[in-house]
Design a protein around this motif. Structure first.
Motif, PDB file in Angstrom:
ATOM      1  N   GLU A   1       0.916  -3.268 -37.464  1.00  0.00           N
ATOM      2  CA  GLU A   1       2.487  -2.706 -37.074  1.00  0.00           C
ATOM      3  C   GLU A   1       1.404  -2.828 -35.800  1.00  0.00           C
ATOM      4  O   GLU A   1       2.628  -2.442 -34.779  1.00  0.00           O
TER       5      GLU A   1
ATOM      6  N   HIS B   1       7.911  -8.371 -37.561  1.00  0.00           N
ATOM      7  CA  HIS B   1       7.367  -8.563 -38.628  1.00  0.00           C
ATOM      8  C   HIS B   1       8.019  -9.666 -39.394  1.00  0.00           C
ATOM      9  O   HIS B   1       7.299 -10.524 -39.927  1.00  0.00           O
TER      10      HIS B   1
ATOM     11  N   TYR C   1       0.760   1.594 -34.713  1.00  0.00           N
ATOM     12  CA  TYR C   1       1.200   1.077 -33.780  1.00  0.00           C
ATOM     13  C   TYR C   1       1.213   1.311 -32.527  1.00  0.00           C
ATOM     14  O   TYR C   1       0.499   0.057 -32.491  1.00  0.00           O
TER      15      TYR C   1
ATOM     16  N   HIS D   1      10.285  -4.783 -32.307  1.00  0.00           N
ATOM     17  CA  HIS D   1       9.153  -5.077 -33.257  1.00  0.00           C
ATOM     18  C   HIS D   1       9.985  -5.281 -34.888  1.00  0.00           C
ATOM     19  O   HIS D   1       9.057  -5.673 -35.329  1.00  0.00           O
ATOM     20  N   GLU D   2      11.277  -5.170 -35.646  1.00  0.00           N
ATOM     21  CA  GLU D   2      11.199  -5.419 -36.811  1.00  0.00           C
ATOM     22  C   GLU D   2      10.944  -6.835 -36.780  1.00  0.00           C
ATOM     23  O   GLU D   2      11.101  -7.551 -37.628  1.00  0.00           O
TER      24      GLU D   2
HETATM   25 ZN    ZN Z   1       6.538  -1.945 -38.478  1.00  0.00          ZN
END
Ligand code: ZN
Length: 356
Positions: free
Chosen positions: A269, A253, A299, A249-250
């Motif tokens: 997100e 980004h 999310y 997930h990071e």
């Molecule tokens: Zn995030």
């Protein structure tokens, strides 16, 4: 030879197409190789640049190469190697290798020398030998760094070159005992990088080639990313070593790399979790509570909404939304342009589908 014989056989016997002996499909290409070196990387000249089909980029070692230093490319599976050639030295012809050998390994452990370097080049015809790894090894102390521009392979199956070269560096100074875990995570994030970059591709955009991941004792969240840096909590990942998806997930980004301020955080997100839960680890998102679901709940809830729109309207929805966010052209009206419906209408449809 077998293929030809069976082909003739099927013609002679005039079977129906369904009964004809099948011709073996071409083997799937090897999607990933790991490239390692005994030398650390000089600046931005990362290891994957030595196998990216681009002779303008190259791997360079930080220090002068010493006897036995190497750069090694290991495939996921052994391949039948027809030829391998290696070009060393910078595009300006500095640091071309002489005192080095080209080596191959069938298991990835023991290597045999198959060619020596002359004028910075070495090549070998493998005649179909099964090979798991190839490496460039220096055979005496050099007064210059190890510089490898390009490894070129002809093999069966084909080994896919790095389309989005990336190198993670790992800082576990706060928790040296997490080194092994960190290295595993870095390898997974590097492996998933091409998938993430494909999903989030946009015209003229070049993803980062270096990401720094550090595990910090004084960091109280789970993980965060910005400007090519990922920070993770020692405490959290010690307690949840299986949550590697949080680092994927990071990494998303880092690829998003949005510059505009005031972008909708729920969507930023949501895209990161969409790539995580619908591409990297499908089925792990868990069940949503239909009454609480809303498109902008961020999310994994927003991720589920994006998956619904992708499945029912346009499989490229996330790629298109990402391009709009990256160009700072996102507004609530883009949903109508992309799908013919407003985000509220899509939200109602999605929620009805959850309630079923
Ligand atoms: Zn995030």
């Amino acid at each position: 030879m077998h293929l030809m014989l069976s082909h003739v056989f099927s013609l002679l016997c005039s079977f129906s197409a369904a009964n004809a002996p099948a011709v073996a499909p071409a083997p799937r290409p090897i999607e990933f190789a790991v490239i390692e070196s005994s030398c650390s990387t000089e600046g931005s000249h990362i290891r994957q640049f030595a196998f990216d089909a681009n002779p303008n980029t190259y791997f360079a070692s930080e220090r002068n190469a010493a006897k036995s230093d190497h750069l090694t490319l290991t495939f996921d599976q052994p391949v039948s190697l027809k030829t391998v050639s290696v070009l060393t030295g910078t595009p300006n012809n500095e640091f071309a290798l002489r005192a080095a050998t080209l080596e191959v390994s069938t298991q990835g452990t023991d290597f045999e020398s198959v060619a020596t370097f002359a004028d910075g080049k070495a090549e070998w015809s493998g005649n179909g030998k099964l090979v798991k790894a190839v490496r460039v090894r220096v055979i005496e102390d050099l007064k210059h760094p190890l510089v490898v521009r390009e490894i070129t392979l002809d093999s069966d199956p084909k080994v896919v070159t790095f389309r989005y070269p990336i190198e993670f560096t790992l800082d576990v100074k706060d928790a040296p005992e997490m080194k092994e875990w960190g290295q595993k995570v870095v390898r997974i994030c590097e492996r998933e990088y091409a998938m993430i970059c494909d999903e989030l591709s946009s015209e003229g955009f070049r993803p980062l080639t270096q990401i720094h991941l550090s595990l910090k004792s004084d960091y109280n969240g789970v993980a965060a990313a910005g400007g090519g840096r990922i920070t993770g909590s020692v405490k959290y990942f010690k307690a949840h070593p299986g949550d590697i998806g949080a680092m994927v997930h990071e990494t998303v980004h880092c690829v998003q790399n949005y510059r505009a301020r005031n972008l909708p955080g729920w969507l930023v997100e949501g895209i990161a979790d969409y790539v995580r839960f619908w591409k990297y680890e499908p089925g792990k998102a868990g069940r949503l509570t239909p009454e609480r679901a809303n498109y902008d709940a961020s999310y994994r809830t927003t991720a589920a909404f994006l998956a619904f729109v992708s499945a029912n309207y346009d499989p490229k929805t996330v790629t298109k939304l990402n391009a709009l966010l990256r160009a700072d052209k996102y507004d609530a009206g883009v949903w109508k342009t992309l799908t013919g419906k407003s985000v509220e209408e899509l939200n109602q449809e999605w929620k009805r589908s959850l309630a079923r």
